[in-house]
Scaffold this active site. Structure first.
Site: not given
Ligand code: GUN
Length: 286
Positions: A51, A95, A118
């Site tokens: 990211k 996350q 998200d």
């Molecule tokens: N953990 C696995 N996939 C994701 C996601 O798309 N967003 C977040 N915040 N955590 C994750």
């Protein structure tokens, strides 16, 4: 069987995002994503690094807050509150997964819906459900973009979603429904699973089981979107779909790795820019 080129699509989306970021910067707004990582889950470390790279590529400022695994829920909520209140932060991403002492849903609900890139907060989930404008969860949004890029017809077609998670399965089903597909959600308790999956013109596999979907579960010519990423007994990464076994059966398929995962990250950039743009618009209205 055609492989859907997620790499090219993700690159195109990110190039558009970069142009948009440049325009915002010219207008004096530096789009910014704030990522919070609690603990040091190895998979999460990989995601978070990806990211950060994408943000740098697109001209989005990113900030990573690392908190120790023993962080309390109150401490994490305080960090979220700070970012909610900070006008320089446009997107907030906590996350997942979180350590067991922290209630995930409580944390998600603390994120301002306007910064929820998200698309996990109840406000954005509710907006998606009723068909209002909202932040779409990145993985389902990426899957839909792949289907559209592949030219797969959706309206009126049968779509089967394997998996009912809040992050992928449920919102994926809602997005397909919004596109006028006839949608079935299957899960670990579903009886006669293959019978259902064999009817799918579009099959989205998001169950997290190594090469679970085999040739006899797939309709001839179907488009198969593989959301899974599993470490197999051979030490390699595999999807939820046994791609090799599907040759000559499926019409189109997304590869793993290098498929849906790239799209998830690209969509996060799109959402972050949208958050920044909206903040700009809100400022103008004042
Ligand atoms: N953990 C696995 N996939 C994701 C996601 O798309 N967003 C977040 N915040 N955590 C994750």
């Amino acid at each position: 069987m055609e492989r859907i080129d997620a790499k090219a699509l993700a690159a195109k989306i990110k190039a558009e995002a970069a142009q948009q970021a440049a325009r915002l910067r010219e207008a004096g707004i530096v789009p910014k994503l704030s990522v919070i990582l609690v603990g040091a889950d190895p998979a999460s470390e990989v995601y978070v690094r990806g990211k950060e790279r994408d943000c740098a590529e697109c001209g989005i400022e990113s900030e990573l807050l690392r908190l120790p695994a023993e962080t309390s829920e109150a401490q994490l909520l305080a960090e979220i509150a700070r970012r909610n209140a900070d006008p320089a932060v446009h997107g907030i991403l906590v996350q997942l997964p979180l350590p067991p002492q922290i209630r995930e849903q409580r944390v998600i609900e603390a994120i301002s819906p306007e910064k929820d890139v998200d698309g996990f907060t109840p406000v954005n989930v509710g907006r998606l459900l009723v068909g209002e404008d909202c932040f779409l969860p990145c993985t389902p949004a990426g899957c839909l973009a792949l289907l559209k890029a592949a030219g797969t017809p959706i309206a009126g077609k049968r779509a089967v979603v394997l998996g009912r998670s809040n992050i992928v399965g449920k919102p994926m089903a809602l997005l397909l429904l919004r596109e006028n597909a006839t949608v079935t959600i299957c899960h670990s308790k579903t009886e006669h699973l293959s019978e259902l999956t064999r009817q799918a013109d579009i099959l989205v596999a998001a169950i997290g089981r190594d090469r679970f979907v085999t040739a006899e579960m797939v309709k001839e010519g179907a488009t198969v979107i593989d959301v899974g990423i599993n470490r197999g007994p051979d030490g390699k990464l595999h999807g939820d779909v046994d791609e090799a076994a599907l040759a000559g059966k499926a019409g189109k398929i997304t590869p793993v790795p290098g498929g849906v995962g790239l799209m998830t990250r690209a969509m996060l950039m799109v959402n972050t820019l949208r958050a920044a743009q909206r903040a700009q618009e809100a400022q103008k209205e004042k």
